[in-house]
Design an enzyme around this catalytic site. Structure first.
Site, PDB file in Angstrom:
ATOM      1  N   GLU A   1      -6.889   5.023   7.610  1.00 45.14           N
ATOM      2  CA  GLU A   1      -6.534   6.426   7.409  1.00 45.14           C
ATOM      3  C   GLU A   1      -7.695   7.146   6.620  1.00 45.14           C
ATOM      4  OE1 GLU A   1      -2.692   5.814   5.302  1.00 45.14           O
ATOM      5  OE2 GLU A   1      -1.968   5.174   7.154  1.00 45.14           O
TER       6      GLU A   1
ATOM      7  N   SER B   1       3.341  -2.073   9.945  1.00 48.69           N
ATOM      8  CA  SER B   1       4.570  -2.277  10.377  1.00 48.69           C
ATOM      9  C   SER B   1       5.006  -3.538  10.032  1.00 48.69           C
ATOM     10  CB  SER B   1       5.035  -1.784  11.845  1.00 48.69           C
ATOM     11  OG  SER B   1       4.597  -0.380  11.975  1.00 48.69           O
TER      12      SER B   1
ATOM     13  N   GLU C   1      -5.740  -4.859  10.457  1.00 48.65           N
ATOM     14  CA  GLU C   1      -4.596  -3.749  10.699  1.00 48.65           C
ATOM     15  C   GLU C   1      -4.798  -3.052  12.123  1.00 48.65           C
ATOM     16  OE1 GLU C   1      -2.417  -2.633   6.722  1.00 48.65           O
ATOM     17  OE2 GLU C   1      -4.138  -1.026   6.991  1.00 48.65           O
TER      18      GLU C   1
ATOM     19  N   GLY D   1       2.333   2.436  10.547  1.00 48.52           N
ATOM     20  CA  GLY D   1       3.250   3.464  10.279  1.00 48.52           C
ATOM     21  C   GLY D   1       4.157   3.932  11.672  1.00 48.52           C
TER      22      GLY D   1
ATOM     23  N   HIS E   1      -9.471   1.694   4.536  1.00 49.13           N
ATOM     24  CA  HIS E   1      -8.348   1.697   5.205  1.00 49.13           C
ATOM     25  C   HIS E   1      -8.459   2.644   6.339  1.00 49.13           C
ATOM     26  CE1 HIS E   1      -4.178   2.663   6.291  1.00 49.13           C
ATOM     27  NE2 HIS E   1      -3.950   1.754   5.692  1.00 49.13           N
TER      28      HIS E   1
ATOM     29  N   ASN F   1       0.791  -1.294   0.110  1.00 53.17           N
ATOM     30  CA  ASN F   1       0.087   0.036  -0.327  1.00 53.17           C
ATOM     31  C   ASN F   1       0.786   1.122   0.166  1.00 53.17           C
ATOM     32  OD1 ASN F   1      -1.826   2.167   0.551  1.00 53.17           O
ATOM     33  ND2 ASN F   1      -2.332   1.260   2.632  1.00 53.17           N
TER      34      ASN F   1
ATOM     35  N   LYS G   1       0.224   4.365  -0.408  1.00 47.59           N
ATOM     36  CA  LYS G   1      -0.436   5.546   0.188  1.00 47.59           C
ATOM     37  C   LYS G   1      -0.011   6.620  -0.688  1.00 47.59           C
ATOM     38  CE  LYS G   1      -0.044   3.470   4.465  1.00 47.59           C
ATOM     39  NZ  LYS G   1      -0.073   3.460   5.973  1.00 47.59           N
TER      40      LYS G   1
HETATM   41  P1  PGA Z   1       2.834   0.348   7.647  1.00 44.05           P
HETATM   42  O1  PGA Z   1       1.246   0.511   6.766  1.00 44.05           O
HETATM   43  O2  PGA Z   1       3.218  -0.861   7.040  1.00 44.05           O
HETATM   44  O3  PGA Z   1       3.392   1.601   7.216  1.00 44.05           O
HETATM   45  O4  PGA Z   1       2.594   0.101   8.818  1.00 44.05           O
HETATM   46  C1  PGA Z   1       0.326  -0.483   6.774  1.00 44.05           C
HETATM   47  C2  PGA Z   1      -1.036   0.147   6.282  1.00 44.05           C
HETATM   48  O5  PGA Z   1      -1.403   1.075   6.456  1.00 44.05           O
HETATM   49  O6  PGA Z   1      -1.545  -0.702   5.458  1.00 44.05           O
END
Ligand code: PGA
Length: 249
Positions: free
Chosen positions: A96, A212, A166, A172, A94, A9, A11
């Site tokens: 976010e 992560s 998640e 992140g 997601h 992903n 982003k």
């Molecule tokens: P990350 O993000 O691996 O940077 O923690 C995962 C995601 O948001 O899908």
């Protein structure tokens, strides 16, 4: 046997030339994998990525879609638009998007049904906040998100739906859920699917872990009984690192 699906992903990262360079670097590194390899790129990279990933193992996905077909929705992209250029996957709900763009369980459900109707392969995200993990409501939260996302989704359709668990506190942040906690939570999600659709169907739904994931922890996570690969943010931006995650064994 469920397939492992390893999805990047990106982003809001990478310009078209960077996307194409990434694909050129990744393609030979993952050519022998049995895992499904997907990268979910910004809208503006989709067409370039699709052209560049032809004849490779790499599948291309979007990070969101609108549930409506067309109309006065300035700035939005429909599932039909994605389908028309050959996009295969789409991330839905997601955290976010839930946090910054007011996505709700209801809009997630609407988008999921539309994606399935169009035969896009949806990756639906669920996950609890740190507060919810700490106050003991994580199970309630993720099972409710799963149930509401799947409302009016048929038996045939749910098998084609990928769920990404998640935990919001692990996205992140560099903090990864322990492999035991991630596996346990994914089992709760699978039980919820079993309650609705029965065991055979629940056993065939791909459920990823995200938060992560990196090359140093991919193997221990992906070898757990119920974790069917991952949704990878930060670590998917580097082709060498992402290839190591895909080839985690
Ligand atoms: P990350 O993000 O691996 O940077 O923690 C995962 C995601 O948001 O899908």
């Amino acid at each position: 046997m469920r397939k492992k699906v390893i999805a990047g992903n990106w982003k809001m990262n990478k310009l078209p030339n960077e996307a194409m360079e990434f694909i050129s670097e990744l393609a030979p590194l993952v050519k022998d994998t049995e895992n499904e390899v997907v990268i979910c790129v910004p809208y503006t990279d989709l067409f370039y990525a699709l052209m560049h990933a032809q004849d490779t193992k790499i599948k291309i996905g979007a990070q969101n879609m609108n549930a409506e077909e067309k109309g006065a929705y300035t700035g939005e992209i429909s599932g039909e638009m994605l389908k028309a250029i050959g996009v295969e996957y789409v991330i839905i709900g997601h955290s976010e998007r839930r946090a910054y763009y007011n996505e709700t369980d209801e809009s997630v459900n609407k988008k999921l049904k539309k994606a399935l109707l169009l035969e896009l392969k949806p990756i639906v995200c669920v996950g609890e906040s740190l507060e919810q993990r700490e106050n003991g409501t994580a199970k309630e939260v993720v099972t409710a998100q799963t149930r509401l996302a799947l409302e009016e989704v048929s038996n045939e359709e749910v098998i084609k739906t990928i769920i990404a668990y998640e935990p919001i506190w692990a996205i992140g942040t560099g903090k990864t859920a322990t492999k035991e906690d991630a596996n346990e939570t994914i089992k709760w999600i699978r039980e919820e699917i079993e309650n609705i659709y029965g065991k055979d169907i629940a056993d065939s739904v791909v459920i990823q872990y995200g938060g992560s994931v990196k090359s140093s922890n991919a193997k221990e996570l992906f070898e757990m009984s119920d974790i069917d690969g991952g949704l990878v943010g930060g670590a998917s931006l580097d082709a060498q690192e992402f290839a190591k995650i895909v080839n985690y064994k």
